[in-house]
Design a protein around this motif. Structure first.
Motif: not given
Length: 290
Positions: A272-284
């Protein structure tokens, strides 16, 4: 009473945008085209798909797969339609299977969800009409065969979707109405309760190639008054590679194989502060072709 109406609208919205659970209609992968595209639709002669979901971590700018969250297996018929699906969570606390039946035109006419013991959880039936095969109603039954959810679709003489109404235990809960442009692209969608009050609205805009580039959604109530935008980015092949949803600060990024089926999806949230994307889930996905 107002809280009850909002609660009903929340249920109505959730039911619409996942649409039919056993079919897994998903507006994340396709916001506008067709409106009822099956998430499991594929290109080419797919025999089966193994889908593994991992918790995502990032080290030195590289996304790595962490703990396994769930494993799914999808089996396809010779028409390229999903026939069966099994999903298990990593701790085996949940198991769900689903089966699908189709008519001679490849339209799904029945589907069901089952628990680990093979007991029926939900059953869905689908009806169609006309040469275009437009869906006219979707009925959901519980394990005892009681009808408790139903969607009814209504079309113009040109075959454009005008509205669809949602019933629960035989009572009308609400409806959605639609408007389209001359290219047959959906440009607006309104959610209404039984008093005909508009409780939510989506507005769609398109690029020169008729790809949806932004969806703006707003609610209109005393308890929740907000708006958000969602956007889609496509590559030169017309394949969805990124999806942004502002309200939840979600980003989905896709990778495809040569047949045009996605093989990896990374879900991000934004700080919320920087709006930088943080990966949470990877579906393969591991896709086996005939």
């Amino acid at each position: 009473m107002r809280r009850t109406l909002i609660s009903l609208f929340t249920v109505l919205t959730a039911f619409l945008y996942t649409n039919v659970k056993a079919q897994s209609w998903n507006d994340v992968t396709l916001l506008t085209k067709g409106d009822v595209r099956n998430t499991y639709d594929v290109s080419g002669k797919v025999k089966n798909i193994q889908e593994i979901t991992y918790r995502a971590t990032e080290k030195f700018g590289v996304i790595e797969k962490g703990d396994v969250l769930s494993v799914s297996e999808l089996k396809y018929n010779t028409l390229g339609k999903v026939a069966e699906k099994w999903t298990t969570l990593s701790d085996s606390s949940h198991y769900l299977s689903a089966s699908y039946k189709y008519d001679g035109n490849g339209k799904c006419i029945e589907s069901g969800e089952y628990n680990k013991d093979g007991g029926l959880i939900h059953k869905y039936t689908y009806s169609y009409e006309g040469s275009a095969g437009n869906i006219t109603d979707v009925s959901e039954y519980n394990k005892d065969g009681k009808l408790y959810h139903k969607w009814v679709y209504r079309y113009s003489p040109l075959g454009r979707l005008l509205d669809k109404s949602y019933y629960e235990d035989g009572h009308l809960v609400g409806s959605y109405t639609y408007k389209f442009n001359s290219q047959n692209n959906k440009v607006s969608e309104e959610a209404k309760l039984t008093n005909n009050e508009v409780e939510g609205k989506k507005v769609f805009t398109y690029d020169s190639k008729d790809k949806s580039i932004r969806v703006t959604y707003s609610t209109n109530s005393e308890l929740e008054r907000n708006a958000y935008s969602a956007a889609e980015n496509y590559d030169s092949k017309g394949e969805l590679v990124e999806f942004f949803k502002g309200s939840d600060m979600l980003i989905y990024k896709y990778t495809y194989d040569k047949q045009g089926n996605w093989t990896e999806r990374v879900e991000y949230t934004q700080k919320e502060a920087t709006y930088l994307p943080v990966p949470q889930i990877v579906t393969v996905r591991k896709i086996l072709y005939w």
